[in-house]
Motif scaffolding. Structure first.
Motif, PDB file in Angstrom:
ATOM      1  N   ARG A  89       4.075   2.625  14.402  1.00  0.00           N
ATOM      2  CA  ARG A  89       5.177   2.512  13.442  1.00  0.00           C
ATOM      3  C   ARG A  89       6.066   1.314  13.769  1.00  0.00           C
ATOM      4  NH1 ARG A  89       8.554   7.723  13.212  1.00  0.00           N
ATOM      5  NH2 ARG A  89       9.503   6.659  14.979  1.00  0.00           N
ATOM      6  N   THR A  90       6.283   1.111  15.088  1.00  0.00           N
ATOM      7  CA  THR A  90       7.116  -0.034  15.486  1.00  0.00           C
ATOM      8  C   THR A  90       6.470  -1.344  15.051  1.00  0.00           C
ATOM      9  OG1 THR A  90       7.688   1.254  17.411  1.00  0.00           O
ATOM     10  CG2 THR A  90       8.322  -1.038  17.465  1.00  0.00           C
ATOM     11  N   GLN A  91       5.149  -1.424  15.244  1.00  0.00           N
ATOM     12  CA  GLN A  91       4.438  -2.653  14.848  1.00  0.00           C
ATOM     13  C   GLN A  91       4.574  -2.896  13.350  1.00  0.00           C
ATOM     14  OE1 GLN A  91       2.872  -4.852  16.632  1.00  0.00           O
ATOM     15  NE2 GLN A  91       2.226  -3.921  18.550  1.00  0.00           N
ATOM     16  N   VAL A  92       4.424  -1.833  12.580  1.00  0.00           N
ATOM     17  CA  VAL A  92       4.377  -1.975  11.124  1.00  0.00           C
ATOM     18  C   VAL A  92       5.763  -2.232  10.552  1.00  0.00           C
ATOM     19  CG1 VAL A  92       3.849  -0.746   8.978  1.00  0.00           C
ATOM     20  CG2 VAL A  92       2.264  -0.637  10.909  1.00  0.00           C
ATOM     21  N   ALA A 115       4.260   3.244   2.052  1.00  0.00           N
ATOM     22  CA  ALA A 115       2.880   3.596   1.699  1.00  0.00           C
ATOM     23  C   ALA A 115       1.924   3.199   2.828  1.00  0.00           C
ATOM     24  CB  ALA A 115       2.491   2.887   0.404  1.00  0.00           C
ATOM     25  N   ILE A 116       2.192   2.041   3.421  1.00  0.00           N
ATOM     26  CA  ILE A 116       1.334   1.573   4.524  1.00  0.00           C
ATOM     27  C   ILE A 116       1.453   2.519   5.715  1.00  0.00           C
ATOM     28  CG2 ILE A 116       0.993  -0.324   6.161  1.00  0.00           C
ATOM     29  CD1 ILE A 116       2.074  -2.169   3.830  1.00  0.00           C
ATOM     30  N   LEU A 117       2.687   2.914   6.007  1.00  0.00           N
ATOM     31  CA  LEU A 117       2.913   3.831   7.127  1.00  0.00           C
ATOM     32  C   LEU A 117       2.219   5.162   6.871  1.00  0.00           C
ATOM     33  CD1 LEU A 117       6.647   3.139   7.986  1.00  0.00           C
ATOM     34  CD2 LEU A 117       4.711   2.867   9.518  1.00  0.00           C
ATOM     35  N   HIS A 118       2.311   5.644   5.648  1.00  0.00           N
ATOM     36  CA  HIS A 118       1.702   6.915   5.304  1.00  0.00           C
ATOM     37  C   HIS A 118       0.180   6.842   5.497  1.00  0.00           C
ATOM     38  CE1 HIS A 118       1.460  10.799   3.463  1.00  0.00           C
ATOM     39  NE2 HIS A 118       0.581  10.352   2.567  1.00  0.00           N
TER      40      HIS A 118
END
Lengths: 406, 105
Positions: free
Chosen positions: A322-325, A263-266
């Motif tokens: 995305r890598t960070q998250v 959800a965070i990525l989205h």
């Protein structure tokens, strides 16, 4: 040496300081606690990190275990840190300083400097200036303002100021004003400060009385800077953060809070798209990525990434985010997400390699062929033209052939 | 330890030619050395476009002084030749103005 009039020089730098920012933020958020003994704990709820004057009155000290603190002051209110809340108010301090100057440096949370040069026309009196700054800050935060010619003097002046008041140090008074300031305030490492204490040097005035070469011989370049600072002559410039027009910030308030990484990525993917469509970011490249996530209980997760080369490509930026998250450990469910594209470059052009891949491939083939011929004939049959004396009047002296050896 | 030797070979070395000259020493006909050392055919000089002198480090012993001629051969082909003022020998050598010291190519 500045050619400005002394009265203008003496108001070159402003320093806004809130010595116990985390605790003051809590008191602003819970006004009912003002005037009572309150202590802030560390993240693992083990020791006191900050305490109000009322708590200190009972003997509560920073670094003390919570058990000892409660034993000394049974009515002590112990609060957990909420970094997100602190970050919110710290941003407010920066904005308050940006209201009077475009050049603002946040040295640390709760300590903000502003370059005031050129603002004399807008704020002819120091009171006008302080009013313009304090108007954007809740008085309960107890902001203190210092104004002086140089940053260290302004910093000490801010620490001397009463809450919501300003201390202005005139040019000629800086050395005398700083004489009583403890040397631990100087930009020296703890070893240097300890060494000075062992030598009986506790105050800036004592350090300033030493010969500069002696201090530099002992502590190197930082020692020289500290010596100048102690005399009110440190010319270390401000490092202003990128101008507000140089960044785009996208914020999402999540209700209900975001729990899963998916959800965070989205949410972040949508925020990136929106940020890149912003007129300020259009046809420009991004050099700085800043992500901030605030937890339901006031926790804060922050990441800042300075890109090795500016990026304008959405896919590449997304890969970085995305890598960070994906590897992040968030402070529980997230109520607020913020994405900043900072240090936007003026140009969107990219310098490509002069040699295309085809050229590189052919060059490798050539190198391989020359190596082969060298093995067969004992010397390279290919040479490179190199300039020897291109200005020589006799042509045979100007250029020469050098064996090409890949 | 291995040593690597590299040598520089000059570019634009002069090539010896035979020159027939008039009474004033001006070129009339040139014979260039052909492949494998054979003498080539003589070619007449139609006109002389330019004459200039290059004296390199004339204050030193063994300095070189040359008189260059840019000539047009019969058929319209241009050629740069020079006479070694010390020995009187003739050479052909392409010549362009040297680059100013310190400027980019």
């Amino acid at each position: 040496m500045s050619t400005l009039r002394p009265d203008l020089r003496s108001r070159s730098i402003a320093c806004l300081a809130i010595p116990s920012l985390a605790l003051q933020c809590e008191l602003v958020d819970r006004p009912g606690l003002i005037g009572s003994p309150v202590a802030l704990s560390d993240e693992v709820r083990s020791r006191v990190t900050e305490a109000t004057r009322e708590a200190r009155h009972y003997g509560v000290r920073v670094g003390m275990t919570l058990r000892d603190a409660v034993a000394l002051c049974p009515m002590l209110t112990i609060l957990e840190p909420r970094p997100a809340l602190v970050a919110k108010y710290a941003d407010g301090l920066v904005q308050a300083m940006e209201a009077v100057s475009p050049f603002v440096e946040e040295a640390e949370r709760g300590l903000v400097f502003a370059d005031l040069r050129g603002t004399e026309g807008l704020y002819p009196r120091i009171e006008d200036l302080s009013r313009a700054i304090f108007v954007g800050i809740p008085p309960a935060l107890r902001p203190q303002l210092g104004v002086a010619e140089y940053r260290f003097t302004a910093f000490i002046a801010a620490l001397h100021a009463q809450p919501s008041e300003v201390v202005h140090v005139p040019v000629g008074d800086a050395a005398e004003f700083l004489a009583d300031a403890p040397i631990s305030r100087l930009a020296l490492n703890t070893d240097a400060v300890e060494q000075l204490h062992l030598l009986g040097i506790e105050r800036c005035g004592q350090l300033a009385a030493l010969p500069r070469h002696a201090v530099e011989a002992q502590f190197g370049y930082p020692g020289g800077i500290a010596w100048l600072a102690a005399r009110g002559q440190d010319t270390t410039p401000l490092r202003p953060r990128p101008w507000v027009r140089e960044r785009v910030v996208e914020v999402v308030e999540a209700e209900p809070p975001l729990v899963s990484h998916e959800a965070i990525l989205h949410a972040l993917e949508q925020m990136l798209g929106r940020a890149l469509r912003h007129p300020m970011a259009r046809r420009r490249f991004v050099r700085l990525l800043r992500l901030r996530a605030e937890g339901e209980r006031g926790g804060l997760w922050e990441r800042e990434q300075v890109l090795r080369e500016p990026q304008g490509d959405r896919d590449r930026l997304w890969r970085l985010i995305r890598t960070q998250v994906e590897y992040a450990s968030f402070p529980g469910p997230l109520t607020r997400l913020s994405l900043e594209l900072g240090a936007l470059t003026a140009e969107s052009g990219r310098q490509h390699n002069l040699f295309s891949e085809e050229q590189i491939r052919r060059r490798e083939q050539l190198d391989e062929m020359v190596r082969h011929l060298k093995v067969r004939f004992g010397q390279s049959p290919v040479s490179r033209v190199v300039p020897v004396e291109p200005w020589h009047r006799l042509p045979e002296h100007r250029y020469a052939l050098l064996e090409y050896d890949p | 330890m291995s040593e690597r030797h590299t040598s520089l070979r000059p570019v634009g070395l002069p090539r010896a030619i035979s020159m027939r000259v008039d009474a004033e020493g001006m070129p009339i006909a040139v014979t260039r050395v052909a492949a494998r050392g054979r003498h080539g055919t003589e070619t007449h000089v139609e006109s002389i476009d330019e004459i200039w002198r290059v004296a390199e480090a004339w204050w030193r012993e063994g300095s070189q002084a040359r008189t260059y001629f840019r000539v047009i051969l019969e058929g319209g082909r241009p050629l740069s030749v020079y006479r070694d003022d010390a020995t009187g020998a003739w050479f052909e050598q392409p010549y362009s103005e040297p680059r100013q010291e310190g400027t980019a190519r």
